[in-house]
Write a protein that holds these residues in place. Structure first.
Motif, short mmCIF file in Angstrom:
data_model
loop_
_atom_site.label_atom_id
_atom_site.label_comp_id
_atom_site.label_asym_id
_atom_site.label_seq_id
_atom_site.Cartn_x
_atom_site.Cartn_y
_atom_site.Cartn_z
N VAL A 261 1.03 -1.30 0.11
CA VAL A 261 -0.01 -0.05 0.06
C VAL A 261 0.71 1.20 0.00
O VAL A 261 0.24 2.32 -0.04
CB VAL A 261 -0.81 0.05 1.09
N HIS A 262 2.28 1.28 0.04
CA HIS A 262 2.89 2.47 0.22
C HIS A 262 4.50 2.23 -0.18
O HIS A 262 5.23 1.83 0.58
CB HIS A 262 2.85 3.01 1.61
N GLU A 263 4.76 2.46 -1.55
CA GLU A 263 6.00 2.35 -2.00
C GLU A 263 6.17 3.34 -3.07
O GLU A 263 5.15 3.72 -3.59
CB GLU A 263 6.47 1.18 -2.73
N HIS A 264 7.58 3.71 -3.58
CA HIS A 264 7.64 4.73 -4.32
C HIS A 264 8.61 4.34 -5.55
O HIS A 264 9.83 3.98 -5.21
CB HIS A 264 8.36 5.91 -3.69
N LEU A 265 8.13 4.22 -6.68
CA LEU A 265 9.18 4.06 -7.83
C LEU A 265 10.02 5.14 -7.92
O LEU A 265 11.16 4.86 -8.28
CB LEU A 265 8.24 3.89 -8.91
N ILE B 256 -5.95 9.78 -2.71
CA ILE B 256 -5.53 11.04 -2.38
C ILE B 256 -4.68 11.02 -1.33
O ILE B 256 -4.76 10.16 -0.28
CB ILE B 256 -6.89 11.91 -1.87
N LYS B 257 -3.40 11.93 -1.38
CA LYS B 257 -2.73 11.78 -0.64
C LYS B 257 -2.59 13.08 0.40
O LYS B 257 -2.48 14.13 -0.24
CB LYS B 257 -1.02 11.39 -1.03
N VAL B 258 -2.12 12.99 1.75
CA VAL B 258 -2.02 14.22 2.61
C VAL B 258 -0.81 13.72 3.55
O VAL B 258 -0.51 12.65 3.52
CB VAL B 258 -3.36 14.57 3.39
N GLY C 267 -1.01 6.71 7.65
CA GLY C 267 0.34 5.89 7.27
C GLY C 267 1.50 6.28 8.30
O GLY C 267 1.33 7.11 9.08
N HIS C 268 2.34 5.43 8.27
CA HIS C 268 3.70 5.22 8.91
C HIS C 268 3.29 5.36 10.53
O HIS C 268 4.34 5.90 11.37
CB HIS C 268 4.35 6.62 8.75
N CYS C 269 2.10 4.74 10.88
CA CYS C 269 2.02 4.58 12.53
C CYS C 269 2.74 3.70 12.94
O CYS C 269 3.13 3.81 14.27
CB CYS C 269 0.63 4.16 12.85
N HIS D 86 6.56 -0.85 2.94
CA HIS D 86 7.88 -0.47 3.42
C HIS D 86 8.29 0.99 3.09
O HIS D 86 9.11 1.75 3.63
CB HIS D 86 9.12 -1.17 2.55
N ASP D 87 7.50 1.89 2.35
CA ASP D 87 7.73 3.01 1.93
C ASP D 87 9.26 3.39 1.29
O ASP D 87 9.94 4.12 1.45
CB ASP D 87 7.74 4.12 3.02
N THR D 88 9.43 2.08 0.36
CA THR D 88 10.71 2.48 -0.28
C THR D 88 10.94 3.39 -1.30
O THR D 88 9.75 3.68 -1.75
CB THR D 88 11.41 0.79 -0.78
ZN LIG Z 1 5.79 7.57 1.48
#
Ligand SMILES: [Zn+2]
Length: 325
Positions: free
Chosen positions: A21-25, A143-145, A204-206, A261-263
């Motif tokens: 649910v949360h990775e960055h290319l 939507i991202k905040v 996110g990131h809790c 992972h938020d990689t």
């Molecule tokens: Zn992120």
């Protein structure tokens, strides 16, 4: 049930499959364009790296990846579309804006002096969710905040309220960035006060917070809670992320927990040079290679793992539809 907009076209929520649910290319900090020493030919190498990583994830069972890069962090939805098409892993991209201290707030802060900036932002978000992002033909699917540590600035408050309006207009779910395990409950308070149902929100990131009471405040109100920074040992140890996650699973909260992972796979501009022994486990397969085995050792069954990886993303993207106009 409305389809989820992915960068390569609509997808039924039931077909999303196992989802990170949360990775960055790729991301680029605002101002990266000013770095004239960056390699202009990097995009080809970036695409190859992204396709390789997505194929590796596909081999581990991942079928969908959410890249919640906001508009102001070098978002490249065409890179995402090319990488998705070549790898067979679907990608959902985001509209929205980053936190004030590391994003690009100047434009809307200037406009805020003269009018209703929340309406301006919401119009932009809605357009990207319904018509597409620029001329790409790619629609955002969520939507991202974001907020910084310990406080929500007036600019960030405006972004949160604009996201809520865009949700109410489109049904698109909302995902958030938090710093240092703070402000999650405050984000949830603002979004729900503006009419967003908690089940359309991932805070996110809790996992950067080891005080279980913090998580319970979010879970008791019905939000999804992101354990989405596994491997980011530099910010918070995986041992503590795991301890809290296992505890919350023991309490029966598996239907509200999501994993990632938020990689960051590629950097626009020049890539940072990190010491080689730093962040050795911060890669998008870490969950499958090291974290899920540790959950199994702790007695977490396959059903709960499947709930977090498959069922929750499906319900998150589908349930938000219920409130769509
Ligand atoms: Zn992120």
């Amino acid at each position: 049930m409305r389809d989820v907009a992915t960068v390569t076209g609509p997808c039924a929520p039931d077909a999303l499959g196992a989802t990170l649910v949360h990775e960055h290319l790729a991301i680029g900090w605002p101002g990266w364009e000013a770095d004239r020493l960056a390699d202009a030919a990097a995009r080809r190498a970036h695409l190859a790296r992204c396709v390789e990583r997505l194929r590796e994830l596909h081999g581990l069972g991942v079928r969908t990846l959410v890249d919640p890069c906001p508009m102001d962090l070098g978002r490249d939805v065409e890179l995402m579309a090319d990488a998705a098409a070549q790898s067979g892993v679907r990608i959902v991209c985001a509209t929205g804006l980053y936190k004030e201290d590391m994003g690009a707030p100047a434009y809307f802060k200037f406009r805020a002096s003269w009018g209703d900036v929340v309406a301006d932002m919401a119009d932009c978000f809605v357009r990207e969710l319904t018509e597409g992002i620029g001329e790409t033909g790619v629609r955002a699917g969520l939507i991202k905040v974001a907020t910084g540590a310990g406080r929500i600035t007036p600019y960030e408050d405006a972004v949160l309220r604009a996201a809520a309006r865009a949700h109410l207009a489109t049904g698109a779910p909302i995902t958030t960035h938090t710093d240092e395990g703070t402000m999650g409950p405050e984000q949830l308070e603002i979004l729900t006060a503006e009419g967003v149902p908690a089940h359309a929100i991932v805070i996110g990131h809790c996992c950067g917070q080891s005080n279980v009471a913090y998580h319970l405040r979010l879970l008791d109100r019905g939000a999804y809670v992101g354990f989405d920074r596994f491997g980011l040992e530099l910010l918070h140890p995986d041992r503590e992320r795991l301890a809290v996650l296992i505890g919350l699973l023991g309490l029966g909260f598996e239907r509200q927990l999501v994993l990632s992972h938020d990689t960051v796979w590629c950097w626009r501009g020049r890539a940072p040079t990190l010491p080689p022994d730093l962040l050795t486990e911060w890669e998008p397969t870490h969950l499958f290679r090291r974290i899920l085995p540790r959950l199994r050792e702790a007695g977490v069954g396959e059903e709960k793992i499947r709930t977090m990886l498959v069922d929750n993303p499906r319900r998150y993207f589908a349930a938000a539809d219920l409130t769509a106009c």
